[in-house]
Scaffold this motif. Structure first.
Motif, PDB file in Angstrom:
ATOM      1  N   THR A 359       0.868  -1.175  -0.057  1.00 16.63           N
ATOM      2  CA  THR A 359      -0.043   0.077  -0.060  1.00 16.63           C
ATOM      3  C   THR A 359       0.983   1.252  -0.092  1.00 16.63           C
ATOM      4  OG1 THR A 359       0.009  -0.040   2.403  1.00 16.63           O
ATOM      5  CG2 THR A 359      -1.692  -1.129   1.262  1.00 16.63           C
ATOM      6  N   GLY A 360       0.421   2.382  -0.032  1.00 17.74           N
ATOM      7  CA  GLY A 360       1.080   3.606   0.253  1.00 17.74           C
ATOM      8  C   GLY A 360       0.050   4.828   0.435  1.00 17.74           C
ATOM      9  N   GLY A 361       0.628   5.923   0.831  1.00 17.74           N
ATOM     10  CA  GLY A 361      -0.200   7.291   0.875  1.00 17.74           C
ATOM     11  C   GLY A 361       0.476   8.209   1.864  1.00 17.74           C
ATOM     12  N   THR A 362      -0.182   9.118   2.432  1.00 14.89           N
ATOM     13  CA  THR A 362       0.205   9.989   3.339  1.00 14.89           C
ATOM     14  C   THR A 362      -0.356   9.621   4.720  1.00 14.89           C
ATOM     15  OG1 THR A 362       0.016  11.727   1.665  1.00 14.89           O
ATOM     16  CG2 THR A 362       0.159  12.344   3.988  1.00 14.89           C
ATOM     17  N   VAL A 363       0.530   9.725   5.777  1.00 15.40           N
ATOM     18  CA  VAL A 363       0.488   9.499   7.149  1.00 15.40           C
ATOM     19  C   VAL A 363      -0.304  10.611   7.719  1.00 15.40           C
ATOM     20  CG1 VAL A 363       1.298   8.880   9.248  1.00 15.40           C
ATOM     21  CG2 VAL A 363       2.511   8.002   7.316  1.00 15.40           C
ATOM     22  N   HIS A 364      -1.646  10.689   7.887  1.00 17.52           N
ATOM     23  CA  HIS A 364      -2.380  11.872   8.438  1.00 17.52           C
ATOM     24  C   HIS A 364      -2.356  11.770   9.865  1.00 17.52           C
ATOM     25  CE1 HIS A 364      -3.551  12.492   4.536  1.00 17.52           C
ATOM     26  NE2 HIS A 364      -4.329  11.512   4.173  1.00 17.52           N
ATOM     27  N   LEU A 365      -2.206  10.669  10.476  1.00 20.48           N
ATOM     28  CA  LEU A 365      -2.334  10.474  12.031  1.00 20.48           C
ATOM     29  C   LEU A 365      -1.315   9.285  12.298  1.00 20.48           C
ATOM     30  CD1 LEU A 365      -3.708  11.534  14.638  1.00 20.48           C
ATOM     31  CD2 LEU A 365      -5.403   9.788  14.458  1.00 20.48           C
ATOM     32  N   LEU A 366      -0.432   9.581  13.317  1.00 15.78           N
ATOM     33  CA  LEU A 366       0.546   8.805  13.815  1.00 15.78           C
ATOM     34  C   LEU A 366       0.468   8.526  15.291  1.00 15.78           C
ATOM     35  CD1 LEU A 366       2.894   6.662  12.940  1.00 15.78           C
ATOM     36  CD2 LEU A 366       4.374   8.867  13.125  1.00 15.78           C
ATOM     37  N   ARG A 367       0.453   7.363  15.879  1.00 12.87           N
ATOM     38  CA  ARG A 367       0.502   7.142  17.308  1.00 12.87           C
ATOM     39  C   ARG A 367       1.288   5.932  17.252  1.00 12.87           C
ATOM     40  NH1 ARG A 367      -1.606  11.563  16.888  1.00 12.87           N
ATOM     41  NH2 ARG A 367      -3.742  12.236  17.960  1.00 12.87           N
ATOM     42  N   GLU A 368       2.873   6.143  18.014  1.00 13.98           N
ATOM     43  CA  GLU A 368       3.666   5.098  18.086  1.00 13.98           C
ATOM     44  C   GLU A 368       3.680   5.051  19.648  1.00 13.98           C
ATOM     45  OE1 GLU A 368       5.954   4.932  13.828  1.00 13.98           O
ATOM     46  OE2 GLU A 368       6.745   6.491  15.606  1.00 13.98           O
ATOM     47  N   VAL A 369       3.882   3.745  20.325  1.00 11.36           N
ATOM     48  CA  VAL A 369       4.155   3.252  21.595  1.00 11.36           C
ATOM     49  C   VAL A 369       5.636   3.414  22.035  1.00 11.36           C
ATOM     50  CG1 VAL A 369       3.498   1.929  23.529  1.00 11.36           C
ATOM     51  CG2 VAL A 369       2.071   2.205  21.511  1.00 11.36           C
ATOM     52  N   ASP A 383       2.341  13.263   8.478  1.00 12.05           N
ATOM     53  CA  ASP A 383       2.410  13.769   7.226  1.00 12.05           C
ATOM     54  C   ASP A 383       3.573  13.240   6.005  1.00 12.05           C
ATOM     55  OD1 ASP A 383       0.441  15.565   7.657  1.00 12.05           O
ATOM     56  OD2 ASP A 383       1.841  16.980   8.660  1.00 12.05           O
ATOM     57  N   ALA A 384       4.050  12.051   6.585  1.00 16.35           N
ATOM     58  CA  ALA A 384       5.192  11.579   5.537  1.00 16.35           C
ATOM     59  C   ALA A 384       4.399  10.789   4.556  1.00 16.35           C
ATOM     60  CB  ALA A 384       5.989  10.665   6.455  1.00 16.35           C
ATOM     61  N   GLU A 385       5.044  10.904   3.440  1.00 14.27           N
ATOM     62  CA  GLU A 385       4.571   9.942   2.358  1.00 14.27           C
ATOM     63  C   GLU A 385       5.310   8.766   1.973  1.00 14.27           C
ATOM     64  OE1 GLU A 385       2.477  10.795   0.038  1.00 14.27           O
ATOM     65  OE2 GLU A 385       2.003  12.688   0.721  1.00 14.27           O
ATOM     66  N   VAL A 386       4.418   7.680   2.046  1.00 16.65           N
ATOM     67  CA  VAL A 386       4.906   6.203   1.939  1.00 16.65           C
ATOM     68  C   VAL A 386       4.520   5.801   0.488  1.00 16.65           C
ATOM     69  CG1 VAL A 386       4.586   3.835   2.751  1.00 16.65           C
ATOM     70  CG2 VAL A 386       4.282   5.701   4.284  1.00 16.65           C
ATOM     71  N   GLY A 387       5.785   5.599  -0.321  1.00 18.90           N
ATOM     72  CA  GLY A 387       5.656   5.500  -1.819  1.00 18.90           C
ATOM     73  C   GLY A 387       6.231   3.959  -2.039  1.00 18.90           C
ATOM     74  N   SER A 388       5.846   3.549  -3.081  1.00 17.84           N
ATOM     75  CA  SER A 388       6.150   2.241  -3.694  1.00 17.84           C
ATOM     76  C   SER A 388       7.671   1.884  -4.143  1.00 17.84           C
ATOM     77  CB  SER A 388       5.308   1.861  -4.813  1.00 17.84           C
ATOM     78  OG  SER A 388       5.659   2.732  -5.864  1.00 17.84           O
ATOM     79  N   ARG A 389       8.471   2.812  -3.676  1.00 17.04           N
ATOM     80  CA  ARG A 389       9.931   2.473  -4.249  1.00 17.04           C
ATOM     81  C   ARG A 389      10.685   1.641  -3.573  1.00 17.04           C
ATOM     82  NH1 ARG A 389      11.116   4.573  -9.584  1.00 17.04           N
ATOM     83  NH2 ARG A 389      10.068   6.454  -9.790  1.00 17.04           N
ATOM     84  N   TYR A 390      10.329   1.700  -2.123  1.00 17.11           N
ATOM     85  CA  TYR A 390      11.423   0.880  -1.314  1.00 17.11           C
ATOM     86  C   TYR A 390      10.892  -0.103  -0.531  1.00 17.11           C
ATOM     87  CZ  TYR A 390      13.586   5.327  -2.398  1.00 17.11           C
ATOM     88  OH  TYR A 390      14.042   6.444  -3.177  1.00 17.11           O
ATOM     89  N   ASP A 391      11.512  -0.695   0.417  1.00 20.54           N
ATOM     90  CA  ASP A 391      10.964  -1.789   1.295  1.00 20.54           C
ATOM     91  C   ASP A 391       9.522  -1.313   1.906  1.00 20.54           C
ATOM     92  OD1 ASP A 391      11.946  -4.669   2.275  1.00 20.54           O
ATOM     93  OD2 ASP A 391      10.959  -3.551   3.969  1.00 20.54           O
ATOM     94  N   PRO A 392       8.546  -2.297   1.961  1.00 22.26           N
ATOM     95  CA  PRO A 392       7.469  -1.900   2.756  1.00 22.26           C
ATOM     96  C   PRO A 392       7.323  -1.689   4.329  1.00 22.26           C
ATOM     97  CG  PRO A 392       7.278  -4.164   2.278  1.00 22.26           C
ATOM     98  CD  PRO A 392       8.514  -3.844   1.547  1.00 22.26           C
ATOM     99  N   MET A 393       8.418  -2.151   4.958  1.00 21.16           N
ATOM    100  CA  MET A 393       8.526  -2.128   6.056  1.00 21.16           C
ATOM    101  C   MET A 393       8.603  -0.639   6.777  1.00 21.16           C
ATOM    102  SD  MET A 393      10.970  -4.226   9.249  1.00 21.16           S
ATOM    103  CE  MET A 393      11.884  -2.629   9.650  1.00 21.16           C
ATOM    104  N   LEU A 394       7.707  -0.416   7.717  1.00 19.71           N
ATOM    105  CA  LEU A 394       7.852   1.081   8.151  1.00 19.71           C
ATOM    106  C   LEU A 394       8.278   1.244   9.509  1.00 19.71           C
ATOM    107  CD1 LEU A 394       3.929   1.987   7.307  1.00 19.71           C
ATOM    108  CD2 LEU A 394       6.172   2.424   5.900  1.00 19.71           C
TER     109      LEU A 394
END
Length: 668
Positions: A359-369, A383-394
């Motif tokens: 998948t991909g898209g713009t991170v509109h809301l982020l909550r990390e523990v 607001d980070a952009e997740v594209g399809s160029r690189y590895d899918p691990m976030l």
């Protein structure tokens, strides 16, 4: 110790390394492509250098530009992270030639262990047990097929030059060897630039257990215990833990000693991982698979459980740097112990409900523990952009507990609190996986995730999701309460003259689902909408969601709910929309292969195109027999999710095949 270190990686990997550099007082240099100009790792480094355009071959994989960046910033060392060039012997040698310290093993060790065929021969000579398989390098397709038949199916095809599950193909039917070898070679070339393959015996219901080793330049080698990595999907690890419930003390010691022998056999230096395949019913019969000549994604579970002289809190990146700077390990194997239990979950940009497509898209809301017993290593930011160029691990979420049950419980809770709205992830799937009875009991193997994947998916869309989305739509239509006059006919209340108010209804749509007409929950207990949450009562139960725009999230799952206009949809259909005849992109990515042309007749299930995203290929197959009447893309074209790629007008009867049909299934 070094003054300045260039981090030759991106995302959460670079952020992780930069964190240690900061703790050691070392100046960090980040590198980035045009796609990552605003990325978190760029902002967190002391300085950053642009390498080039988004394609990795023109940026992150361009050794010349990396060395130029190191020279321009005065770096004395290069830390390759644990991807891209981390296991590239030529790059390690180029660093040395440029007067830079490569934070990793010698180039000769990378080259030796990077060739799986030579690696098996080398460690076998050192007394390490290996998996039965083909021998010799550069085998032709026919020789590979002959070796596979001699071993007997099922067999595993593996790229000699790579790791991480890329290009690996499990073959159970000997009749499919030809096409599976071709597919494995194609993916190996794409991932590693080398299509050399080997074939190994497949061990049914195996466990994947790896040993962390650490070696200095003074002849000292120790192991830091094992990690259980058996929870995998398509040969990619998704959950890792330390220690393994499978091993007893004697087996643990034997595998640790074998890993140390493997490291010594190639003159290793730094942090590395020796991977073993272990029959679940007989862990004493463990076999060497490969050595990863780098730090692993899952190294935090070792950091949280290994002790040195009774102290917990090891930093493996720090020890990589110390060893690279020439320091000697100040501890021996007798000083190393273990305490508690740690489990890690890999958060990836993929959709479990759509067969884990990227998948991909713009991170509109982020909550990390983050907390005393939870650690999140992440490359994400709002607001980070997740594209399809690189590895899918976030990112990865790691939990620690005094025992395994406690660690699993903490991790499940942390995944439920993890929010990444704007990009569909596997967080909810992993949370359910961790609650699976076989995972809880420790009765796991490398095939468990594939077998149970369907059962771990939600059964449809919960009705409260639509209710919450309707409440959000309703709130957006309400006039602002400014104390002034409000036009009663402008308020979407369902008001009717002389009668009871009608329900307020919104038409809603989720990807892959039929449109739904949803009434807004009535009454004071119906819904409460704030800037980033929605609370809605359905059948007397209060449900709370995170929200951002059209996105809703809860317990690690997320839903992208959009408006649906039934009138417009009907008009589009009447105007001759392609409907089932159209083939659309299942994920944002790049078209790598086009197998047909306009006017060509095709069979149902015949592969027409291949789309690649995040190092994964997907075959686009004909939905029915027919004629290709439109083809809107060419090799190299970048496509968006759901973009129309081709149209196949159906035939009344299927034409006779002229050759073997593609299976139309996912290629990787």
């Amino acid at each position: 110790m070094f003054d300045t270190v260039l981090v030759a990686n991106r995302g959460e990997i670079a952020v992780r390394v930069i964190r240690t550099l900061r703790a050691l007082g070392i100046r960090s240099v980040a590198i980035f492509s045009d796609a990552d100009a605003g990325a978190r790792h760029v902002r967190e480094a002391d300085t950053a250098v642009r390498l080039g355009p988004a394609p990795a071959t023109e940026s992150y994989l361009c050794a010349e530009r990396l060395l130029e960046a190191a020279a321009r910033t005065g770096a004395q060392a290069v830390h390759p992270g644990y991807g891209f060039l981390a296991e590239n012997a030529a790059f390690a040698a180029a660093c040395a030639d440029a007067g830079l310290v490569f934070v990793g093993p010698p180039a000769a060790a990378i080259e030796l262990m990077g060739d799986k065929i030579r690696a098996k021969e080398t460690v076998h000579a050192a007394g390490v047990p290996v998996v039965p398989g083909s021998s010799g390098s550069g085998l032709s397709d026919a020789e590979l097929a002959a070796a596979a038949r001699e071993i007997g199916t099922p067999v595993l095809l593996k790229p000699s030059a790579g790791g991480g599950g890329k290009g690996m193909r499990l073959v159970r039917d000997a009749a499919l060897l030809g096409e599976e070898i071709a597919a494995a070679r194609r993916e190996a070339r794409s991932s590693f630039g080398d299509d050399t393959l080997l074939v190994e015996r497949w061990i049914d219901r195996p466990r994947h257990i790896e040993i962390q080793v650490l070696a200095d330049g003074h002849g000292n080698v120790v192991h830091l215990g094992e990690r259980e990595c058996s929870l995998q999907r398509r040969h990619q690890k998704v959950i890792e833990e330390a220690p393994s419930v499978l091993l007893d003390d004697a087996t643990r010691a034997a595998m640790g000693e074998a890993a140390v022998r493997a490291a010594r056999s190639c003159g290793y230096r730094g942090a590395g991982t020796v991977e073993f395949i272990v029959p679940g019913k007989d862990p004493s019969a463990h076999y060497f698979m490969e050595m990863n000549t780098r730090l692993q994604v899952e190294h935090p579970v070792t950091e949280l459980t290994a002790t040195v002289a009774g102290r917990r809190g090891l930093d493996l990146v720090a020890w990589q740097l110390r060893v690279a700077a020439g320091e000697e390990l100040p501890f021996t194997q007798d000083d190393i112990g273990f305490t508690g239990h740690a489990v890690e979950a890999r958060i990836c940009a993929e959709d479990p409900a759509r067969d884990f497509l990227p998948t991909g898209g713009t991170v509109h809301l982020l909550r990390e523990v983050q907390g005393a017993v939870v650690r999140t290593d992440s490359g994400l930011s709002q607001d980070a952009e997740v594209g399809s160029r690189y590895d899918p691990m976030l990112s990865k979420v790691i939990a620690y507990g005094p025992d395994r049950a406690a660690a699993l419980r903490v991790l499940r809770a942390a995944l439920a609190e993890t929010v990444t709205l704007g990009v569909t992830t596997n967080a909810g799937f992993l949370r359910r996986l961790l609650a699976h009875p076989d995972v809880v009991s420790g009765e796991i193997d490398t095939g468990l995730v594939e077998r149970e994947a369907a059962a771990l998916l939600p059964d449809g869309v919960p009705p409260e999701v639509y209710a919450a989305a309707a409440a959000v739509r309703q709130a957006a239509l309400e006039p602002s309460a400014d104390g002034g006059w409000r036009d009663p006919f402008g308020v979407p209340s369902g008001f009717r003259l002389g009668g009871e108010a009608a329900p307020v209804r919104h038409w809603l749509k989720l990807p892959g689902q039929e449109p739904v007409a949803q009434d807004v929950p009535p009454g004071a207990d119906g819904a409460e909408v704030t800037a980033d949450t929605v609370r809605v009562t359905v059948d007397g139960v209060l449900h709370t969601f995170h929200r951002a725009g059209d996105w809703l999230g809860r317990d690690g799952d997320s839903w992208h709910v959009t408006d649906h206009d039934p009138v417009a949809a009907a008009l589009l259909g009447a105007a001759g929309g392609h409907g089932a005849d159209a083939l659309t992109a299942p994920m944002p990515g790049t078209v790598t292969v086009v197998k047909v042309a306009v006017g060509e007749e095709v069979r149902a299930g015949q592969g027409l195109l291949v789309v690649e995203a995040m190092k994964m290929e997907h075959v686009i197959a004909a939905p029915h027999a027919g004629t290709v009447t439109a083809l809107d893309v060419a090799p190299g074209a970048t496509v968006a999710m759901d973009q129309v790629l081709a149209v196949v007008d159906p035939h009344d009867e299927e034409p006779s095949p002229e050759g073997p049909a593609d299976d139309g299934q996912e290629a990787s």
